[in-house]
Write a protein that holds these residues in place. Structure first.
Motif, PDB file in Angstrom:
ATOM      1  N   SER A  98     -10.208  -1.033  -5.922  1.00 31.47           N
ATOM      2  CA  SER A  98     -11.133  -0.286  -5.510  1.00 31.47           C
ATOM      3  C   SER A  98     -10.422   0.994  -4.769  1.00 31.47           C
ATOM      4  O   SER A  98     -11.187   2.073  -4.513  1.00 31.47           O
ATOM      5  CB  SER A  98     -12.329  -0.637  -5.229  1.00 31.47           C
ATOM      6  N   SER A  99      -9.713   0.578  -3.773  1.00 36.45           N
ATOM      7  CA  SER A  99      -9.118   1.469  -2.783  1.00 36.45           C
ATOM      8  C   SER A  99      -7.532   1.708  -2.837  1.00 36.45           C
ATOM      9  O   SER A  99      -6.948   0.754  -3.068  1.00 36.45           O
ATOM     10  CB  SER A  99      -9.469   1.035  -1.253  1.00 36.45           C
ATOM     11  N   THR A 100      -7.238   2.884  -2.793  1.00 37.96           N
ATOM     12  CA  THR A 100      -5.612   3.215  -2.836  1.00 37.96           C
ATOM     13  C   THR A 100      -5.518   4.073  -1.824  1.00 37.96           C
ATOM     14  O   THR A 100      -6.198   4.932  -1.369  1.00 37.96           O
ATOM     15  CB  THR A 100      -5.373   3.801  -4.356  1.00 37.96           C
ATOM     16  N   TYR A 101      -3.994   3.811  -1.308  1.00 34.11           N
ATOM     17  CA  TYR A 101      -3.591   4.767  -0.182  1.00 34.11           C
ATOM     18  C   TYR A 101      -2.250   5.197  -0.629  1.00 34.11           C
ATOM     19  O   TYR A 101      -1.462   4.566  -1.277  1.00 34.11           O
ATOM     20  CB  TYR A 101      -3.535   3.909   0.873  1.00 34.11           C
ATOM     21  N   PHE A 102      -1.917   6.310  -0.104  1.00 35.94           N
ATOM     22  CA  PHE A 102      -0.421   7.061  -0.370  1.00 35.94           C
ATOM     23  C   PHE A 102       0.121   7.624   0.959  1.00 35.94           C
ATOM     24  O   PHE A 102      -0.579   8.223   1.538  1.00 35.94           O
ATOM     25  CB  PHE A 102      -0.675   7.802  -1.609  1.00 35.94           C
ATOM     26  N   ALA A 103       1.351   7.416   1.031  1.00 33.21           N
ATOM     27  CA  ALA A 103       1.915   8.429   2.191  1.00 33.21           C
ATOM     28  C   ALA A 103       1.897   9.716   1.746  1.00 33.21           C
ATOM     29  O   ALA A 103       1.835  10.112   0.371  1.00 33.21           O
ATOM     30  CB  ALA A 103       3.460   7.883   2.276  1.00 33.21           C
ATOM     31  N   ASP A 104       1.847  10.766   2.595  1.00 35.93           N
ATOM     32  CA  ASP A 104       1.691  12.043   2.222  1.00 35.93           C
ATOM     33  C   ASP A 104       2.933  12.635   1.559  1.00 35.93           C
ATOM     34  O   ASP A 104       2.710  13.542   0.634  1.00 35.93           O
ATOM     35  CB  ASP A 104       1.777  12.955   3.718  1.00 35.93           C
ATOM     36  N   SER A 105       3.911  12.161   1.560  1.00 30.94           N
ATOM     37  CA  SER A 105       5.340  12.538   0.808  1.00 30.94           C
ATOM     38  C   SER A 105       4.999  12.352  -0.738  1.00 30.94           C
ATOM     39  O   SER A 105       5.888  12.761  -1.590  1.00 30.94           O
ATOM     40  CB  SER A 105       6.360  11.887   1.289  1.00 30.94           C
ATOM     41  N   VAL A 106       4.366  11.332  -1.235  1.00 32.49           N
ATOM     42  CA  VAL A 106       4.067  11.031  -2.572  1.00 32.49           C
ATOM     43  C   VAL A 106       2.541  11.480  -2.970  1.00 32.49           C
ATOM     44  O   VAL A 106       2.311  11.389  -4.449  1.00 32.49           O
ATOM     45  CB  VAL A 106       4.343   9.827  -2.896  1.00 32.49           C
ATOM     46  N   LYS A 107       1.523  12.027  -2.496  1.00 38.35           N
ATOM     47  CA  LYS A 107       0.236  12.243  -2.696  1.00 38.35           C
ATOM     48  C   LYS A 107       0.465  13.323  -4.008  1.00 38.35           C
ATOM     49  O   LYS A 107       1.109  14.270  -3.833  1.00 38.35           O
ATOM     50  CB  LYS A 107      -0.545  12.701  -1.492  1.00 38.35           C
ATOM     51  N   GLY A 108      -0.318  12.888  -5.128  1.00 41.16           N
ATOM     52  CA  GLY A 108      -0.512  13.845  -5.933  1.00 41.16           C
ATOM     53  C   GLY A 108       0.818  13.712  -7.134  1.00 41.16           C
ATOM     54  O   GLY A 108       0.658  14.215  -8.234  1.00 41.16           O
ATOM     55  N   ARG A 109       1.567  12.695  -6.654  1.00 39.59           N
ATOM     56  CA  ARG A 109       2.961  12.591  -7.697  1.00 39.59           C
ATOM     57  C   ARG A 109       2.917  11.069  -8.041  1.00 39.59           C
ATOM     58  O   ARG A 109       3.292  10.819  -9.159  1.00 39.59           O
ATOM     59  CB  ARG A 109       4.145  12.953  -7.208  1.00 39.59           C
ATOM     60  N   PHE A 110       2.312  10.375  -7.230  1.00 37.87           N
ATOM     61  CA  PHE A 110       2.606   8.739  -7.575  1.00 37.87           C
ATOM     62  C   PHE A 110       0.975   8.224  -7.687  1.00 37.87           C
ATOM     63  O   PHE A 110       0.205   8.617  -6.890  1.00 37.87           O
ATOM     64  CB  PHE A 110       3.083   7.992  -6.355  1.00 37.87           C
ATOM     65  N   THR A 111       0.872   7.335  -8.582  1.00 34.03           N
ATOM     66  CA  THR A 111      -0.633   6.593  -8.588  1.00 34.03           C
ATOM     67  C   THR A 111      -0.260   4.998  -8.550  1.00 34.03           C
ATOM     68  O   THR A 111       0.973   4.786  -8.917  1.00 34.03           O
ATOM     69  CB  THR A 111      -1.205   6.597  -9.709  1.00 34.03           C
ATOM     70  N   ILE A 112      -1.171   4.294  -8.070  1.00 35.07           N
ATOM     71  CA  ILE A 112      -0.862   2.792  -8.181  1.00 35.07           C
ATOM     72  C   ILE A 112      -2.095   2.229  -8.624  1.00 35.07           C
ATOM     73  O   ILE A 112      -3.067   2.768  -8.507  1.00 35.07           O
ATOM     74  CB  ILE A 112      -0.925   2.458  -6.594  1.00 35.07           C
ATOM     75  N   SER A 113      -2.018   1.094  -9.504  1.00 28.96           N
ATOM     76  CA  SER A 113      -3.037   0.427 -10.217  1.00 28.96           C
ATOM     77  C   SER A 113      -2.542  -0.908 -10.423  1.00 28.96           C
ATOM     78  O   SER A 113      -1.572  -1.451  -9.985  1.00 28.96           O
ATOM     79  CB  SER A 113      -3.287   1.161 -11.590  1.00 28.96           C
ATOM     80  N   ARG A 114      -3.623  -1.810 -10.743  1.00 31.01           N
ATOM     81  CA  ARG A 114      -3.510  -3.180 -10.807  1.00 31.01           C
ATOM     82  C   ARG A 114      -4.269  -3.830 -11.972  1.00 31.01           C
ATOM     83  O   ARG A 114      -5.275  -3.170 -12.486  1.00 31.01           O
ATOM     84  CB  ARG A 114      -3.717  -3.957  -9.457  1.00 31.01           C
ATOM     85  N   ASP A 115      -3.536  -4.745 -12.539  1.00 32.18           N
ATOM     86  CA  ASP A 115      -4.191  -5.660 -13.752  1.00 32.18           C
ATOM     87  C   ASP A 115      -4.140  -7.008 -13.166  1.00 32.18           C
ATOM     88  O   ASP A 115      -3.197  -7.593 -13.468  1.00 32.18           O
ATOM     89  CB  ASP A 115      -3.571  -5.427 -14.790  1.00 32.18           C
ATOM     90  N   ASN A 116      -5.326  -7.224 -12.606  1.00 34.55           N
ATOM     91  CA  ASN A 116      -5.303  -8.842 -12.091  1.00 34.55           C
ATOM     92  C   ASN A 116      -5.350  -9.846 -13.039  1.00 34.55           C
ATOM     93  O   ASN A 116      -4.798 -10.891 -12.739  1.00 34.55           O
ATOM     94  CB  ASN A 116      -6.696  -9.002 -11.219  1.00 34.55           C
ATOM     95  N   ALA A 117      -5.763  -9.644 -14.413  1.00 31.98           N
ATOM     96  CA  ALA A 117      -5.525 -10.562 -15.226  1.00 31.98           C
ATOM     97  C   ALA A 117      -4.257 -10.758 -15.866  1.00 31.98           C
ATOM     98  O   ALA A 117      -3.817 -11.970 -16.096  1.00 31.98           O
ATOM     99  CB  ALA A 117      -6.278  -9.863 -16.719  1.00 31.98           C
ATOM    100  N   LYS A 118      -3.466  -9.834 -15.415  1.00 32.51           N
ATOM    101  CA  LYS A 118      -1.899 -10.018 -15.661  1.00 32.51           C
ATOM    102  C   LYS A 118      -1.198 -10.267 -14.446  1.00 32.51           C
ATOM    103  O   LYS A 118       0.150 -10.285 -14.555  1.00 32.51           O
ATOM    104  CB  LYS A 118      -1.421  -8.684 -16.220  1.00 32.51           C
ATOM    105  N   ASN A 119      -1.768 -10.272 -13.089  1.00 32.65           N
ATOM    106  CA  ASN A 119      -1.051 -10.727 -11.876  1.00 32.65           C
ATOM    107  C   ASN A 119      -0.137  -9.402 -11.881  1.00 32.65           C
ATOM    108  O   ASN A 119       0.843  -9.785 -11.346  1.00 32.65           O
ATOM    109  CB  ASN A 119      -0.554 -12.016 -11.911  1.00 32.65           C
TER     110      ASN A 119
END
Length: 122
Positions: free
Chosen positions: A56-77
Motif C-alpha cells: 500500500s505504500s511505495t517510496y522512490f529515490a528522487d533520481s528515479v521518480k516518474g520512471r520506476f515503479t515497484i509492485s508486489r504479488d504476495n501470492a507469488k512471493n
C-alpha cells in the motif's frame, strides 16, 4: 531466513525498459518490507525504491521518480521493479532486500539477494 533471488537485468539502450523481479521462498517474505538498491563501483550502495509488506505504500529515490515503479504479488512471493526511460546513469548492480517492519532508505535490511546487472548504453 529469507532467501532472495533477483532476475531481469541485462543490457538495454537509453530510453528502454526493464523489469526486475525479486523472488523468495521464505514464508516471512509476504510480511516483509522490500527495498531495491543499486551499486555502481566507486559509489555507495543507493536506495532506489521500496514497498511496504501490504504493497500500500511505495517510496522512490528522487533520481528515479516518474520512471520506476515497484509492485508486489504476495501470492507469488515476488516483488517487481519496472524501470522505464532508462538512462546510462542507471547502470549498476541492482539488489533487492527484505526486512521486518517499515521500509527504510538505509541498508538496514536483514536479507539481501545476490544482485543483477543492469547496463544502459547511450
Amino acid at each position: 531466513q529469507v532467501q532472495l533471488v533477483e532476475s531481469g537485468g541485462g543490457l538495454v539502450q537509453a530510453g528502454g525498459s526493464l523489469r526486475l523481479s525479486c523472488a523468495s521462498s521464505g514464508r516471512t517474505f509476504r510480511t516483509s518490507a522490500v527495498g531495491w538498491f543499486r551499486h555502481d563501483p566507486g559509489k555507495e550502495r543507493e536506495f532506489v525504491a521500496g514497498i511496504s509488506w501490504r504493497g500500500s505504500s511505495t517510496y522512490f529515490a528522487d533520481s528515479v521518480k516518474g520512471r520506476f515503479t515497484i509492485s508486489r504479488d504476495n501470492a507469488k512471493n515476488t516483488v517487481y521493479l519496472q524501470m522505464n526511460s532508462l538512462k546510462p546513469e542507471d547502470t549498476a548492480v541492482y539488489y533487492c532486500a527484505a526486512r521486518s517492519g517499515i521500509v527504510v532508505t538505509t541498508t538496514e535490511y536483514e536479507n539481501w539477494g545476490q544482485g543483477t546487472q543492469v547496463t544502459v548504453s547511450s
